[in-house]
Design an enzyme around this catalytic site. Sequence first.
Site, PDB file in Angstrom:
ATOM      1  N   ASP A 186       0.813  -1.212   0.000  1.00 57.42           N
ATOM      2  CA  ASP A 186       0.000   0.000   0.000  1.00 57.42           C
ATOM      3  C   ASP A 186       0.852   1.269   0.000  1.00 57.42           C
ATOM      4  O   ASP A 186       1.831   1.374   0.754  1.00 57.42           O
ATOM      5  CB  ASP A 186      -0.911  -0.011   1.229  1.00 57.42           C
ATOM      6  CG  ASP A 186      -1.809   1.201   1.317  1.00 57.42           C
ATOM      7  OD1 ASP A 186      -2.690   1.332   0.457  1.00 57.42           O
ATOM      8  OD2 ASP A 186      -1.618   2.015   2.240  1.00 57.42           O
ATOM      9  N   GLU A 198       1.781   0.104  -4.838  1.00 59.19           N
ATOM     10  CA  GLU A 198       0.800   1.156  -5.114  1.00 59.19           C
ATOM     11  C   GLU A 198       1.522   2.487  -4.997  1.00 59.19           C
ATOM     12  O   GLU A 198       2.035   2.836  -3.938  1.00 59.19           O
ATOM     13  CB  GLU A 198      -0.366   1.133  -4.131  1.00 59.19           C
ATOM     14  CG  GLU A 198      -1.404   2.188  -4.485  1.00 59.19           C
ATOM     15  CD  GLU A 198      -2.262   2.657  -3.323  1.00 59.19           C
ATOM     16  OE1 GLU A 198      -3.226   3.403  -3.571  1.00 59.19           O
ATOM     17  OE2 GLU A 198      -1.954   2.315  -2.172  1.00 59.19           O
TER      18      GLU A 198
END
Length: 596
Positions: A251, A288
């Site tokens: 993330d 990401e």
Amino acid sequence: MHEFRVWAPRPQRVEVVLGGHRASGGHRAQMRPAAGGWWTCPVAGAGPGTDYAFSLDGGPPRPDPRSACQPQGVHGPSRLVDASAFAWTDGGWRGLPLAGSVLYECHIGTFSARGTFDGAIEHLGHLVDLGVDAIELLPVAEYSGRRGWGYDGVDLFAPHHAYGGPGGLRRLVDAAHSRGLGVVLDVVYNHLGPAGNYLREFGPYFSPRHQTNWGDAVNFDGPGSDEVRRFVVDNALAWLRDYHVDGLRIDAVHAIVDDSATHILEALAVEVDALAAQVHRPLFLIAESDLNDPRFVRSREAGGYGLAASWADEWHHALHAALTGDVSGYYEDFGSLELLAKALRQAWVHDGSYSPHRRRVHGRPPTGLTGSQFVVCTQNHDQVGNRAAGERTSALMSCGRLRVAAALLLTGPFVPLLFQGEEWGATTPWQYFTDHADPELGQAVSAGRRQEFAAFGWAPGEVPDPQQPATFERSRLDWTEPAKNGHADLLAWYRELIALRRRHPALGDPRLDRVATEYDEIVGWLIFRRGPIAVAANLGSQTWIWPTDPSTTLLAASDPRIERVQQGLTLPPDSVAILAEPAAAPSQAEKGFQHR
């Protein structure tokens, strides 16, 4: 006999608390200091199923930072788990290469009626019939409460108790592999959640040297960072090794701050590659990032970190703005067919170009990268859930445009990702939900959500309260929908597109130099070519005739009104057709094809 170990350089005294989690309960055993800030204590009779915690300088018991199981949540005791006790049946599983795969993002709590790992197993047959290659799970590490997105995890080694804990996750992965599905897991290393985060009491897990949106950054490069880095690396390896997960999606890597000579992401990639060699199956890491920086996925030999792929949100932004007309917020950088065509060719739109939203130049060209190094989507948990009411694309586009979006996604050179329910146009929203037991924290989260959207004109009462159970329940998939009129047709279209992707090698070719686009901004048509495969979409308000050679083969049509006429192929508004040109046809490069 079990030897308890914990890294805790801050306290002067550490005890292991057995059989209870309150300050006054449980048997306490003094731990011995060891090198490097570690403490150890062998305890006779302790083993799998034993509950324990650590007391620092006589303070209240705290969960083990490396706890494998938190049966009572983030504030309760940890539980010993024997990772080797599970009877795996996936010995024939040979792994999942990311290149060529279709991913399916799902949230365990809302994917099924049961909201558990076992509940998700019940719907694996649907995913097999759909044709996807892997499920990508939103974070499952232990977080505060029973419901949440999972991005506020604090016990990073422990699968969430409300989902079914360690055993439940192993059953899901084993069942997925038995059906030929891989499993990708979302992990968060840029911050930890606010509730149940006791790591500061143990050691320098965070450092004020760098600041993020969540406060002090995770300490990847300051004093004491060696063990923090090891903590994160071991966590990644544990998911891949002990749970047989095939890949990790990391993330918001742009929020990971690390000035070390070897960035933590590179260190992760090196160790994951080594583990892949040991277990004889491919393992991969996906970043990401909104930086549009090739460094994350370039090989280490070329100065990169060596991750397998990066999410490319700008592909989504370009498609969303062009198909919905929404140019608010960061969508102001998009909206034209020109930029959508650019995204179809290279995923990133800003490649060193000026971003009006940022008011500066952004990104770098993806020179030397392939399509398989980008993961793209028409919607995902962020792009849906970060809207005030959590509207899905099905609430923002016509049925025709949903089909166009699916075709552009599933015929592209990138790794496509679907969001749970997208394939049948789910009408259930995906909203932001939490379950913080601390009233002050819960109120702060609810107030912050209302304030965030007040700037966009939303009245406070119109913004769903994250703390209300109804917000979570609204976000749960309705599994009666796929069989209903309208939904079943869209589901059939997704199945057809994925099957088409499998049948035609050109659609699985990741080489970006074999992608070409053509468009007319005024009339509203767009042509997207992958070698001998041509995809044409009519986004205009009038019927458009696509001049095509009679020898071409119509592979798929999103609308029954698409038909051949003397001049070519007739496409009504909001429709898309996919054609195969004769094998002998020259390539676009040979024709001197030009983008315009």
